[in-house]
Design an enzyme around this catalytic site. Structure first.
Site, PDB file in Angstrom:
ATOM      1  N   ARG A 173      30.944  64.552 -14.265  1.00  0.00           N
ATOM      2  CA  ARG A 173      31.377  65.409 -13.162  1.00  0.00           C
ATOM      3  C   ARG A 173      30.152  66.145 -12.592  1.00  0.00           C
ATOM      4  O   ARG A 173      29.541  65.688 -11.647  1.00  0.00           O
ATOM      5  CB  ARG A 173      32.475  66.393 -13.656  1.00  0.00           C
ATOM      6  N   CYS A 232      25.225  72.060  -8.407  1.00  0.00           N
ATOM      7  CA  CYS A 232      26.249  72.225  -7.373  1.00  0.00           C
ATOM      8  C   CYS A 232      25.650  71.969  -5.992  1.00  0.00           C
ATOM      9  O   CYS A 232      24.696  72.628  -5.598  1.00  0.00           O
ATOM     10  CB  CYS A 232      26.821  73.648  -7.432  1.00  0.00           C
ATOM     11  N   ASN A 244      22.268  70.807 -15.545  1.00  0.00           N
ATOM     12  CA  ASN A 244      22.884  71.492 -16.685  1.00  0.00           C
ATOM     13  C   ASN A 244      21.920  71.494 -17.862  1.00  0.00           C
ATOM     14  O   ASN A 244      20.957  70.723 -17.891  1.00  0.00           O
ATOM     15  CB  ASN A 244      24.139  70.725 -17.138  1.00  0.00           C
TER      16      ASN A 244
END
Ligand code: COA
Ligand code: ZN
Length: 309
Positions: free
Chosen positions: A13, A241, A250
């Site tokens: 994701r 994002c 991340n």
């Protein structure tokens, strides 16, 4: 007996929101299969956003359906609004992760409405979940930009705590405190997580760190001190994002597992298998920036699983 800690792989994701390559559904599922085989217990497998917002997730239904057939791990999906939640609920996923931002400016950029409107929408989603028959779907909510925002700067800690409390009052089963742009430091993490846990301690509080300014793993150790035991991470440190200026990856899954195991927390993960999967994922994504020290340097000869130690 060592204590357990959980690493939730969010690569399929968060990890692929900004990459140039469109991964096939089969590769996304191979990622999930490989991570589960390496012992990862939770995977955020896709995102129920409109394909015109993020084309990478045009196959979200197929990925979610495929993930449900793999077994051996708990699949969840990200949803930004009621429409996304309806799509996720229809598939019978065990967990759905909503997202809103503590920063009004980031919420507007990310989901095109104010934070208060996003809170109202969460209430509708929780009500819809509660009306459904069948197994109860766990509803998590991420609080993005909880440590600061690249658009508006400082984010008030009291506001983050208030949002967490309101989400739990409306039915959230988990609060994911997210450092979307890598502004957090260990002192801030200790302070904010203590306050959030004190406010909503009856539900799971997890952390979602980005390593944009190099403090990702330091922030993990700070969060561990407050009692957090679940961390989002992405293979090869991918992620970011698209609606937060300057966002990067991340925390790296392999390095996070390594840190947790070295600190004596049993993650259940086989790092050699995870590193092999990372190499495969890297080969699918030419031209991307990968991070992580363990994949580069290898495990030390002294490495032992916390469970075996
Ligand atoms: N899935 C699929 N379609 C959706 C949808 C969803 N979750 N939400 C809205 N839509 C559709 C609507 O049905 C509508 O379709 P139409 O034009 O055919 O009538 C269209 O998209 C616009 O809907 P609207 O409610 O006006 O949405 P919007 O344009 O204001 O966008 C979001 C709002 C939340 C959908 C969008 O900003 C978004 O997807 N943001 C997520 C960003 C993200 O993923 N960030 C990274 C993770 S933190
Ligand atoms: Zn993120």
């Amino acid at each position: 007996m060592s204590e357990t800690a959980h690493v939730r792989e969010v690569g399929p994701r968060d990890g692929i929101q900004m990459v140039k390559t469109m991964l096939t559904t089969e590769r996304k599922l191979a990622w999930c299969r490989g991570a589960a085989a390496a012992g990862i217990g939770e995977i955020e497998v896709t995102s129920f956003v409109p394909p015109k917002v993020i084309a990478q997730f045009a196959d979200a239904e197929e990925v979610a359906r495929g993930a449900l057939t793999i077994g051996g791990f708990r699949p969840s999906v990200l949803v930004p609004n009621l429409k996304g939640a309806e799509r996720a609920f229809a598939l019978g996923l065990p967990q759905v992760n909503y997202v809103l931002s503590a920063s009004e400016a980031h919420n507007l950029a990310n989901v095109r409405r104010g934070t208060e409107e996003s809170l109202v929408d969460f209430g509708r989603i929780a009500a819809l979940r509660d009306q459904r028959s069948g197994p109860r779907i766990a509803l998590a909510s991420g609080i993005a930009t909880a440590f600061g925002c690249t658009i508006s700067g400082a984010v008030d800690e009291g506001r983050v705590v208030e949002i967490a409390r309101r989400l739990v009052d409306m039915g959230a089963d988990e609060i994911i405190v997210a450092d979307t742009v890598g502004y957090g430091d260990p002192g801030q993490v200790r302070r904010l997580l203590k306050a959030v846990i004190a406010a909503v301690g009856r539900v799971r509080v997890s952390c979602h760190f980005h390593d944009t300014r190099g403090l990702g793993l330091a922030n993990v150790t700070a969060a561990l001190e407050t009692g957090v035991r679940t961390f989002d991470a992405s293979l090869a440190g991918l992620g970011g994002c698209p609606f937060a200026p300057g966002a990067t990856g991340n925390i790296d899954t392999e390095d996070t597992v390594f840190l947790l195991e070295q600190l004596g927390f049993d993650t259940g993960v086989d790092l050699d298998r995870l590193i092999a999967l990372r190499r495969e994922v890297e080969s699918w994504l030419p031209g991307e920036r990968f991070s992580g020290a363990i994949a580069r340097a290898g495990l030390p000869k002294t490495y032992r699983h916390a469970r075996a130690a």
